[in-house]
Write an enzyme that holds these catalytic residues in place. Structure first.
Site: not given
Length: 529
Positions: A385, A428
């Site tokens: 991420d 993300d």
């Protein structure tokens, strides 16, 4: 030289019978629109020999049969022939034109045979009635039929017999004229019976010529219509003989090749479409040679563009089911195929980054694990991420956040091998699928490379943003499903976050069955600060 009237009548009856029986056999070979007229004509021709034979047996049978019935049948026969002509030219059937002359003939013959016997008046009235009865056919052929030569023989036959009978009737009524007998020789008598004897053959030949001429024109019109349809269909329509030589090609095919349609006719398939496309058709043509229609899809490079085609090859079979050629239809489906590919791409990719989406990644991971299980291979998963993404998104807004994710995906893709699959799992979070990886060391090398790639700031004018990435690593060992491997990688990601971000960690193995649940559940799709 005068004719033997009785012999002439018998010969005419035999000819009419042969013609009528022959017509009966060929009637169904004609198309339905002509069959009604031909059926009427055949009925009329078959009635003529019955009437003539009864007339010729004057001395052997009663007058009722040889005079009244015989002439009535002749009137009915000629009425059917007139009806056939009118039906052929498109005029409605008029029963009065059929039954009024027949009734008049029967009435006059009965009256001048039994009430006031008169051979002269009997001959005059039947000749005049039948002569007038034929006039509507002459009018129909002159006024209503197409001005073509095929009608002339029928027109001459009806006109000649009508005029001859009217003249015979008028000559019989002249003062002082005596008719010695029904079969007595004489110039007028010979002419009338000679024309009557040749009428069935001449009129029938003329009527068949009219039918065939109309059929030929109809076939020509149909051919023009079919040609126009074939030329304007947005598809290749062609015919190949068994030597794979073109005998027909539509204008669309010619426009596609930018050649004249006549250039294609007579040429081999390979000479027209090229060896590559011809080779693609060979296997399907072999199926068609066995008498089976085949439909298939193919693709090739054509005029500098990769194109897709859907084709059908239909064998043309003769009466013995032998292949004598092939109908070939080819539709270009490039736009449809590209649209389908685009839909598949949209269904399997992330709209923002262009990477694979969660669904595509999970399908690919399951397939990779299945292959690894069969071949004792290994599969690696890296779960990533974007560090500090939540702060960037909250501070600068979603537009900047999206730009950061797009650049993150670009760098991610640039650092991977050709066979590796990168996907955006949501928010993300990203994942990487690595097949045939030798060991955890190899996965850690990839992770280290990715961490280094994100040490450079991401520039989103006018901002220069510092981001990093935390990575969790998992490697399949033995039998493991996709969910378990993702949970292991997610656990590694959590440990990397706990270690201060911008680093990587190998995820711990899931606990054995019956053990307490793992403290860090799998949280796919959740954004992390």
């Amino acid at each position: 030289m005068a004719l033997d009237i009785r012999s002439t009548i018998v010969i005419a009856a035999m000819l009419a019978l042969i013609i009528g029986v022959s017509l009966r056999y060929v009637l169904h070979d004609y198309p339905a629109p002509l069959r009604g007229s031909l059926r009427l004509w055949t009925t009329g021709i078959l009635l003529l020999p019955i009437g003539w034979m009864l007339y010729a047996m004057r001395d052997a049978i009663p007058d009722l049969l040889s005079i009244v019935v015989a002439n009535g049948l002749l009137g009915l026969a000629f009425g059917r022939l007139v009806e056939a002509v009118r039906d052929f030219v498109g005029l409605p059937r008029r029963r009065l034109l059929l039954f009024v002359p027949v009734a008049a003939i029967v009435g006059c013959e009965t009256y001048f045979t039994y009430v006031e016997p008169s051979l002269r008046l009997r001959g005059a009235t039947v000749s005049a009635i039948i002569g007038l009865q034929l006039a509507p056919a002459v009018w129909a052929l002159v006024a209503r039929h197409e001005r073509v030569r095929s009608r002339l023989l029928t027109l001459v036959a009806f006109s000649a017999l009508s005029i001859a009978l009217l003249l015979r009737g008028g000559r019989t009524l002249l003062p002082g004229f005596e008719l010695p007998g029904p079969f007595a020789p004489g110039a007028m008598q010979s002419v009338a019976f000679a024309i009557g004897a040749t009428f069935p053959m001449a009129a029938t030949l003329g009527f068949l010529l009219m039918c065939n001429a109309r059929l030929t024109r109809s076939l020509a019109r149909n051919e023009q219509h079919l040609r126009a349809i074939a030329d304007n269909v947005p598809a290749v329509v062609a015919y190949l003989d068994t030597d794979e030589r073109f005998t027909f090609a539509n204008s669309y095919f010619a426009r596609l090749l930018d050649v004249d349609p006549q250039w294609i006719v007579g040429r081999q398939l390979s000479d027209v479409v090229g060896r590559a496309f011809c080779d693609a058709l060979k296997a399907h043509m072999a199926v068609a040679r066995q008498g089976e229609a085949v439909t298939f899809e193919t693709e090739c490079d054509f005029r500098g563009e990769h194109r897709y085609f859907e084709a059908a090859c239909v064998p043309d079979l003769d009466a013995r089911r032998c292949v004598r050629g092939f109908f070939v239809l080819i539709f270009e489906v490039s736009r449809l195929q590209r649209a389908k590919q685009q839909l598949v791409h949209l269904a399997e990719s992330d709209a923002l980054t262009g990477l694979a989406n969660r669904t595509k990644f999970r399908e690919a991971l399951a397939a990779a694990l299945a292959r690894a299980g069969r071949g004792a291979g290994t599969v690696g998963v890296l779960y990533l991420d974007v560090d500090r993404f939540k702060a960037i998104n909250d501070t600068y807004g979603h537009a900047v956040g999206d730009a950061v994710l797009a650049e993150f995906a670009r760098r991610l893709q640039a650092e991977l091998r050709a066979g590796d699959l990168a996907a955006r799992m949501g928010g993300d979070e990203f994942a990487i699928l690595v097949e045939d990886v030798a060991s955890l060391d190899a996965l850690e090398a990839i992770a280290a490379k990715l961490v280094a790639a994100f040490e450079r700031d991401i520039v989103v004018d006018p901002l220069s943003l510092t981001v990093g990435t935390s990575i969790g690593i998992a490697l399949s060992r033995g039998e493991v499903d996709a969910d378990a491997l993702l949970r292991e990688a997610d656990a590694g990601l959590y440990e990397a976050k706990q270690a201060g971000r911008n680093t990587y960690r190998v995820g711990a193995r899931p606990r054995a069955p019956g053990a307490p649940p793992a403290p860090i559940p799998f949280r796919s799709g959740r954004g992390r600060a």
